[in-house]
Every structure is written in C-alpha cells, then in structure tokens.
Enzyme design. Structure first.
Site: not given
Ligand code: DGL
Length: 257
Positions: A10, A42, A73-74, A184, A186
């Site tokens: 992730d 990201y 990580c989506n 997401c 997070h």
């Molecule tokens: N945990 C991430 C997701 O599932 C990415 C979050 C990020 O880095 O903006 O999208």
C-alpha cells in the site's frame, strides 16, 4: 503447499486494514507488508507515476520470495493492476476495488455513497463496475479529503479528523444514501468516526476487506499455495520511508489483534 510469504503493498498504513483480515483468517501464513511511506499519499498523483511506484514495490516483494501479492490499495489497483498482471504474469496478484456491487444490492433508498481517492474514482474498472451494477442506483462519489493524512499521522480520534469525516459524510446522507462504501484501505481505520457521524440513522458502512480475504483464500487453493498447518509464520514490515515509520507499521498492525 508453499510456505513462502504473501506480500501486501500500500502507499502507507492503509493496507494494514487488509493485513489484519488476512492474518486473522490465515494465521499460519507468513506475510510481508510493504508500506511505501515515502511517496504517500498516492490519491491525486498521475496514473503513470503510480504505475511506476507499484511496479517497483511489487518487484521488491517478489524479490523477497512472495508467492502472491495483494495490492492492498484501491488507488494503486485502479492505476496499475492491469500493468502489474502483465509484467509479473507468473504470480497471482490480487487488487482492491470499492465494494460497489454489494452496496448496490443492499440499498433500499437506491442512493449509495462511495468515498475514495480522486484517482480511484476515475479508474476504468470502477467506472465499468458502476455501469454494470449501478443501474437504477444514484451513486454519490466523494473524496475523503484529509482522511488518508489523518490515518498516516495516527490522528484518527482528533476533533479535526471528526470534522473532516463529517464534511464528507453528512452531505451524502442528506441526499438519502443508506449505504456508505469505504473505497480506500486507509478509511476502515476511520470507521468508528464514520459510524459516530452516522449516529442512529439507518446507514450501513461497508468496505472490501472481507471480500479480498476470501479472494486470497480461493487463489491459494486454486494455485495450491497454502502454507503447511505447522508453518511458523514470519510477519515482516518494510518501507521506503525510515525505521521509525517501519516501527509504526508494525505497531499499527498489531493493535486490536
Ligand atoms: N490506501 C490507498 C487506497 O486504498 C491509497 C491512499 C493514498 O495514498 O492516497 O486508495
């Protein structure tokens, strides 16, 4: 049978919500968690940049002997999964997608909220899933502004974070949504706060953690990759950030187990 580790990747802490599901369901599997940390978040980076970061990360996990990789990580899934599966065709690679399908099946009001990063909400797969399962459902798409940062800074329980959550969640509920999708990895760390904001209104809050765990199990069976029952699992945490970040990854993974 294969006692090699499963890799999870992730941008930072988010994929630990998936790590917990996997570790709970598959306690004898070794796991290597790679939380980039250096390039997080990201969410609004260009897709090409995320593809490069993801290629490096998955390559590093495979160098460490992983038998399967979960892109937990989506955002990285949306930007890079097709590329990763082409590049590393010998290894099963599991991606994460917002739980649109169950949400569209569950809703009674025919209004669903999907909260994710900017990049995820623009992903081709997301849009095609939406077109496929979202017929007759109004899907409200919102970015969780400040949510990833709150989790990265271990500020889940501050007043500032509750305000950031309220700002996103309230308008969705006001438009009649009865299902909120945390799209997401997070965001499940903010589920308590989301539920507090929802209060006693009849709104379900769902994520993809359990579905991904089931997918991993079915691939382990399909490729005959399950670890032996008596395997002594190794739980490793790696990062492109510093040692302190790595220690925090481990601590967060272990919290609440
Ligand atoms: N945990 C991430 C997701 O599932 C990415 C979050 C990020 O880095 O903006 O999208």
């Amino acid at each position: 049978m294969n006692n090699n580790p499963i890799g999870l990747y992730d941008s930072g802490f988010g994929g630990l919500s998936v790590w917990r599901e996997l570790h709970r369901a598959l306690p004898n599997e070794s796991l290597i968690y790679l939380g980039d940390g250096k390039n997080c978040p990201y969410g609004s980076r260009p897709a090409e940049q995320i593809r490069q970061l993801a290629e490096q990360a998955v390559g590093d996990l495979l160098q460490r002997g992983c038998k399967m990789v979960v892109v937990a990580c989506n955002t990285a899934t949306a930007a890079a999964i097709v590329h990763l599966r082409e590049k590393f065709a010998d290894v099963p690679i599991v991606g994460l997608e917002p739980a649109i399908k169950p949400a569209c099946r569950m809703t009674k009001t025919k209004v669903v909220g999907v909260i994710a990063t900017e990049r995820s909400l623009q992903g081709e797969k997301f849009l095609s899933t939406l077109a496929r399962y979202g017929e007759g459902v109004e899907v409200i798409k919102s970015v969780g502004e400040g949510w990833v940062e709150a989790v990265e800074q271990s500020e889940e329980h501050t007043a500032k974070t509750e305000l950031a959550v309220r700002r996103v969640v309230e308008p969705i509920i006001e438009r009649g949504a009865d299902v909120l999708v945390l799209g997401c990895t997070h965001y499940p760390f903010l589920k308590d706060v989301v539920c507090r904001v929802v209060g006693d209104r009849n709104v379900a809050v769902i994520d993809s953690g359990e579905a991904v765990e089931k997918r991993v199990e079915s691939l382990l069976d399909e490729y005959d990759l399950r670890a032996n029952e008596d395997n002594q699992p190794r739980l490793e945490f790696v990062t492109y950030a510093d040692k302190q970040y790595c220690d925090r990854l481990r601590q967060k993974a272990m919290q609440g187990l």
